[in-house]
Design an enzyme around this catalytic site. Structure first.
Site, PDB file in Angstrom:
ATOM      1  N   HIS A 155       0.829  -1.211   0.000  1.00  0.00           N
ATOM      2  CA  HIS A 155       0.000   0.000   0.000  1.00  0.00           C
ATOM      3  C   HIS A 155       0.860   1.256   0.000  1.00  0.00           C
ATOM      4  CE1 HIS A 155      -3.250  -2.637   1.976  1.00  0.00           C
ATOM      5  NE2 HIS A 155      -3.797  -2.191   0.871  1.00  0.00           N
ATOM      6  N   CYS A 242      -2.757   0.301   9.903  1.00  0.00           N
ATOM      7  CA  CYS A 242      -3.781  -0.615   9.377  1.00  0.00           C
ATOM      8  C   CYS A 242      -4.800  -1.066  10.408  1.00  0.00           C
ATOM      9  CB  CYS A 242      -3.140  -1.876   8.810  1.00  0.00           C
ATOM     10  SG  CYS A 242      -1.627  -1.608   7.930  1.00  0.00           S
TER      11      CYS A 242
HETATM   12  C1  CIR Z   1      -3.691  -7.765   3.004  1.00  0.00           C
HETATM   13  O1  CIR Z   1      -2.919  -8.244   2.180  1.00  0.00           O
HETATM   14  O2  CIR Z   1      -4.704  -7.176   2.653  1.00  0.00           O
HETATM   15  C2  CIR Z   1      -3.383  -7.931   4.472  1.00  0.00           C
HETATM   16  N1  CIR Z   1      -2.688  -9.151   4.680  1.00  0.00           N
HETATM   17  C3  CIR Z   1      -2.566  -6.778   4.991  1.00  0.00           C
HETATM   18  C4  CIR Z   1      -3.282  -5.464   4.919  1.00  0.00           C
HETATM   19  C5  CIR Z   1      -2.513  -4.364   5.543  1.00  0.00           C
HETATM   20  N2  CIR Z   1      -3.215  -3.143   5.477  1.00  0.00           N
HETATM   21  C6  CIR Z   1      -2.660  -1.945   5.273  1.00  0.00           C
HETATM   22  O3  CIR Z   1      -1.469  -1.831   5.058  1.00  0.00           O
HETATM   23  N3  CIR Z   1      -3.469  -0.897   5.262  1.00  0.00           N
END
Ligand code: CIR
Length: 255
Positions: A155, A242
Site C-alpha cells: 500500500h 492498518c
Molecule cells: C492484506 O494483504 O490485505 C493484508 N494481509 C494486509 C493489509 C494491511 N493493510 C494496510 O497496510 N493498510
C-alpha cells in the site's frame, strides 16, 4: 478496531512469503497497540473477531473517514470484501456514508490524507475506477485528490505516512518524494525498508518497535514516538496504521 481473527494465518500476502503467525502473540501485541492508541484518544470501539475473515483486523482498508463524510471501500482482494459490512454498520451515524462500487476497488491503506490534499496510490488493490469514485465523493467538500504510483510494497502508506505538520516519513526507494511538493521528510533507515508506516495521533506517533534506527531519526527530529511491537502483523504485511480507524467524532450527529 477489530479483534484479531483466529484465521489470521490464512491472510492475503502479496510481497512476503508465508511465515507462521503466532496467534497468541498477535493478540497480545494487538492489546498493547490498543492500549497505546487508547492513551491518545477519547474512546475506542472495537468489533469482535470474525473467524471467516482472516485480514479483518486491518480495518484501515475498509473505510476512509473525513470530517464531512466517510467512504466505505471495496477492497481489492476479493477475500476482504465481506469485511466492509460490519464496519459500515458500526460507523453508521458518525458521518454520511458513501460506497465504492464495482468495478472500482480501493484499500484505505492506499489513501494518504494531508489535510485537504489526498494522495491515493494506484496499486494491486486500488484501481482507477475506485480512485475516480472517491474523487467524485470528496471534491465537493474542497479536497484535492492526486493519484500516484509507487512500488515495492503493498500500500502507499507502507511507503509514506504523515508524522507531523508538513512532515512525512518516507521510504524513497518506494515512492518519489517529488509527489509531495512543499513537504519535509524523514527517510527510513536503509536497513529498515518497512519502517515508513507510522500512525500519527495529535502530536504523537505510534511506530513499530522493530525499527529502532528509524525511530532514532524521528526522535532526533523532535517527534514524540511510542514504539509498539508489531512483528506478527508485519508477517501479514500490516503495520500500525492498518489496525485502526481514528477520527474526531461529532457526537451531536448521533443525538
Ligand atoms: C492484506 O494483504 O490485505 C493484508 N494481509 C494486509 C493489509 C494491511 N493493510 C494496510 O497496510 N493498510
Amino acid at each position: 478496531m477489530r479483534e484479531v481473527s483466529p484465521s489470521m494465518a490464512r491472510c492475503e500476502l502479496t510481497h512476503l512469503p508465508r511465515q507462521a503467525i503466532d496467534l497468541g502473540r498477535a493478540r497480545h501485541q494487538h492489546e498493547r497497540y490498543r492500549d497505546a492508541v487508547s492513551d491518545l484518544v477519547c474512546s475506542v470501539r472495537w468489533l469482535p473477531a470474525d473467524p471467516a475473515l482472516p485480514d479483518s483486523v486491518f480495518v484501515e482498508d475498509t473505510c476512509i473517514v473525513l470530517d464531512e463524510l466517510m467512504v466505505i471501500t471495496r477492497p481489492g482482494a476479493e477475500s476482504r470484501r465481506p469485511e466492509t459490512a460490519a464496519i459500515a454498520d458500526q460507523l453508521r451515524g458518525y458521518r454520511i456514508q458513501r460506497f465504492i462500487e464495482a468495478p472500482g476497488t480501493l484499500d484505505g491503506g492506499d489513501v494518504l490524507c494531508l489535510d485537504r490534499r489526498i494522495f491515493i496510490g494506484r496499486s494491486s488493490r486500488s484501481n482507477d475506477s475506485g480512485i475516480e469514485q472517491f474523487r467524485n465523493f470528496v471534491t465537493p467538500y474542497g479536497y484535492s485528490v492526486t493519484a500516484l504510483t509507487f512500488n515495492g510494497c503493498l500500500h502507499l502508506k507502507s511507503a509514506v505516512t504523515s508524522i507531523g505538520e508538513n512532515l512525512l516519513l518516507v521510504n524513497r526507494d518506494w515512492v518519489d518524494q517529488a509527489a509531495f511538493p512543499g513537504a519535509g521528510f524523514i527517510e527510513v533507515d536503509p536497513g529498515e525498508p518497512l519502517a515508513a508506516n507510522a500512525l500519527r495521533i495529535g502530536d504523537t506517533v505510534i511506530h513499530a518497535a522493530e525499527f529502532p534506527a528509524t525511530r532514532r531519526r524521528m526522535d532526533a527530529a523532535g517527534s514524540k514516538v511510542i514504539p509498539v511491537e508489531m512483528s506478527e502483523f508485519a508477517k501479514s504485511e500490516g503495520g500500525v496504521t492498518c489496525c485502526s480507524l481514528v477520527f474526531a467524532a461529532d457526537m451531536s450527529f448521533l443525538w
